[in-house]
Enzyme design. Structure first.
Site, short mmCIF file in Angstrom:
data_model
loop_
_atom_site.label_atom_id
_atom_site.label_comp_id
_atom_site.label_asym_id
_atom_site.label_seq_id
_atom_site.Cartn_x
_atom_site.Cartn_y
_atom_site.Cartn_z
CE1 TYR A 175 -8.89 2.95 1.59
CE2 TYR A 175 -10.10 4.17 3.67
CZ TYR A 175 -9.09 3.48 2.96
OH TYR A 175 -7.81 2.85 3.56
CG ASN A 198 -0.43 -2.88 2.60
OD1 ASN A 198 -0.86 -2.34 3.42
ND2 ASN A 198 0.22 -2.45 1.20
N GLY A 218 1.17 -4.42 -2.72
CA GLY A 218 1.41 -2.92 -2.26
C GLY A 218 2.53 -2.81 -1.42
N GLY A 219 3.52 -3.76 -1.61
CA GLY A 219 4.77 -3.70 -0.80
C GLY A 219 5.87 -2.61 -1.39
CB SER A 220 6.11 -1.10 -5.03
OG SER A 220 4.87 -0.61 -5.10
CB SER A 230 -8.62 1.95 6.80
OG SER A 230 -8.75 3.13 7.13
CB ALA A 268 -18.30 0.27 1.45
CB ILE A 326 0.25 5.28 8.29
CG1 ILE A 326 -0.65 4.54 9.28
CG2 ILE A 326 1.69 4.86 8.12
CD1 ILE A 326 -0.18 4.78 10.54
P1 NAP Z 1 -0.03 4.06 -1.09
O1 NAP Z 1 1.17 4.76 -0.51
O2 NAP Z 1 -0.70 4.56 -1.95
O3 NAP Z 1 0.68 2.69 -1.64
C1 NAP Z 1 -0.33 1.68 -2.17
C2 NAP Z 1 0.58 0.49 -2.80
O4 NAP Z 1 -0.86 -0.51 -3.42
C3 NAP Z 1 1.34 0.70 -3.91
O5 NAP Z 1 2.62 -0.13 -3.70
C4 NAP Z 1 0.65 0.42 -5.28
O6 NAP Z 1 1.60 0.07 -6.27
C5 NAP Z 1 -0.26 -0.62 -4.62
N1 NAP Z 1 -1.40 -0.93 -5.48
C6 NAP Z 1 -2.43 -0.10 -5.61
N2 NAP Z 1 -3.33 -0.64 -6.28
C7 NAP Z 1 -2.85 -2.03 -6.74
C8 NAP Z 1 -3.48 -3.04 -7.64
N3 NAP Z 1 -4.62 -2.97 -8.04
N4 NAP Z 1 -2.81 -4.06 -7.60
C9 NAP Z 1 -1.51 -4.16 -6.94
N5 NAP Z 1 -0.93 -3.30 -6.26
C10 NAP Z 1 -1.74 -1.91 -6.10
O7 NAP Z 1 -0.97 3.48 -0.27
P2 NAP Z 1 -0.84 3.34 1.41
O8 NAP Z 1 -1.28 4.72 2.20
O9 NAP Z 1 0.51 2.76 1.80
O10 NAP Z 1 -2.02 2.20 1.62
C11 NAP Z 1 -1.90 0.83 1.69
C12 NAP Z 1 -2.88 0.17 2.45
O11 NAP Z 1 -3.08 0.91 3.76
C13 NAP Z 1 -4.35 0.49 1.55
O12 NAP Z 1 -4.91 -0.72 1.87
C14 NAP Z 1 -4.85 1.58 2.43
O13 NAP Z 1 -6.52 1.33 2.59
C15 NAP Z 1 -4.41 1.21 4.01
N6 NAP Z 1 -4.64 2.32 4.80
C16 NAP Z 1 -3.84 3.38 4.71
C17 NAP Z 1 -3.77 4.59 5.47
C18 NAP Z 1 -2.83 5.65 5.44
O14 NAP Z 1 -2.86 6.36 6.45
N7 NAP Z 1 -1.79 5.70 4.41
C19 NAP Z 1 -4.61 4.38 6.64
C20 NAP Z 1 -5.63 3.22 6.71
C21 NAP Z 1 -5.58 2.19 5.70
P3 NAP Z 1 1.21 0.46 -7.88
O15 NAP Z 1 0.51 1.88 -7.75
O16 NAP Z 1 2.85 0.35 -8.39
O17 NAP Z 1 0.13 -0.49 -8.11
#
Ligand code: NAP
Length: 260
Positions: free
Chosen positions: A158, A92, A15-17, A144, A160, A191
């Protein structure tokens, strides 16, 4: 200096993209790591890698669905082939579709489990032979506050998975300690990411009002915590969590916040 041990290390960020993963990859690249950014969409991952390479280090992209075992194995092999091994896995990638129990379908439940929970397991399993070889492997899971500490209507599945990641971590860290591998987790609060933006400005505004620091976190805030767990200096820390939430989980009531 804290962080100097990261230079030259081979790091995978699933998910580094985008979003938090992008912030994690950026902080590692700034510390001259060799970073593989992973997402399902190769074009997005490649664009991210090009941008991240400007921060320093060697950054490249790989397309994989972490819920798929052969794809996850290919991801680990690509990192090892390109960067001479794997020292750090930042597990991630995650998804957070929102649906209350009455509206949630069994398929949606399974999908969230497959990406967030099984994907964490598959990523660790695929990287394990290389992490063992590294002699000082590090796994940093993005969990999270939602699930392990707090709740939010619409995110039973989520929450869970995010609590489940910590259950996985607490046994994985014991199994892998003999190989010098640590397993820790960062628990972000709210975030600012593309994912969070998609929930609308009202959601972001409401969440910021609940944070003692008065604003939402930046993706780099999570990157710095992940980097700490990956340093040489954190080598005796395993099975632990760091909450990075601007104090969001602390106020015991609305009144406590109002009195600040
Ligand atoms: P995001 O902006 O939607 O980015 C998600 C990333 O994961 C993208 O790079 C996506 O790329 C990749 N991804 C999704 N499904 C995938 C799969 N099946 N295989 C490989 N890559 C996959 O999400 P984010 O908010 O940064 O969240 C990242 C992590 O932080 C998650 O684990 C989330 O639970 C956690 N988190 C986020 C927040 C927040 O406030 N944002 C808070 C608490 C925890 P593709 O779509 O190209 O696959």
């Amino acid at each position: 200096m804290l962080g100097s041990s990261i230079a030259g290390k081979s790091v995978i960020v699933t998910g580094g993209s985008k979003g938090i993963g992008y912030g994690i990859a950026k902080v590692f690249a700034q510390h001259q790591a060799k970073v593989l950014v992973v997402g399902r969409d190769l074009k997005v991952a490649e664009a991210a890698a090009r941008e991240l390479a400007k921060a320093g280090g060697a950054v490249s992209a790989f397309a994989a669905d972490i819920a798929d075992w052969p794809a996850t194995q290919a991801m680990a092999k690509a990192a090892a082939d390109r960067h001479g091994g794997i020292d750090v896995l930042c597990a991630n990638a995650g998804i957070f579709p929102q649906a209350k129990i009455e509206a949630m379908t069994p398929e949606s439940w399974d999908e969230v489990m497959a990406v967030n929970l099984k994907g964490t397991f598959l990523s660790v399993k695929a990287c394990l032979p290389y992490l063992k070889k590294s002699g000082h492997g590090r796994v940093v899971i993005t969990s999270s506050i939602t699930g392990p500490v707090t709740g939010f209507p619409g995110w039973t599945h989520y929450g869970a998975t995010k609590a489940g990641q910590l259950g996985f971590m607490r046994t994985a860290c014991m199994e892998l300690a003999k190989d010098g591998i640590t397993v820790n987790a960062v628990l972000p609060g709210n975030i600012i990411t593309e994912g969070l933006r998609s929930l609308g400005p009202e959601y972001a505004k409401g969440m910021a009002a609940a944070v003692p620091m008065g604003h939402l976190g930046e993706v780099e805030d999570i990157g710095h915590a992940a980097l700490f767990f990956a340093t040489k200096e954190a080598g005796y820390i395993t099975g632990q969590t760091i909450i990075v939430d601007g104090g969001q989980i602390i106020p015991e009531s609305q009144d406590a916040l109002a009195q600040m």
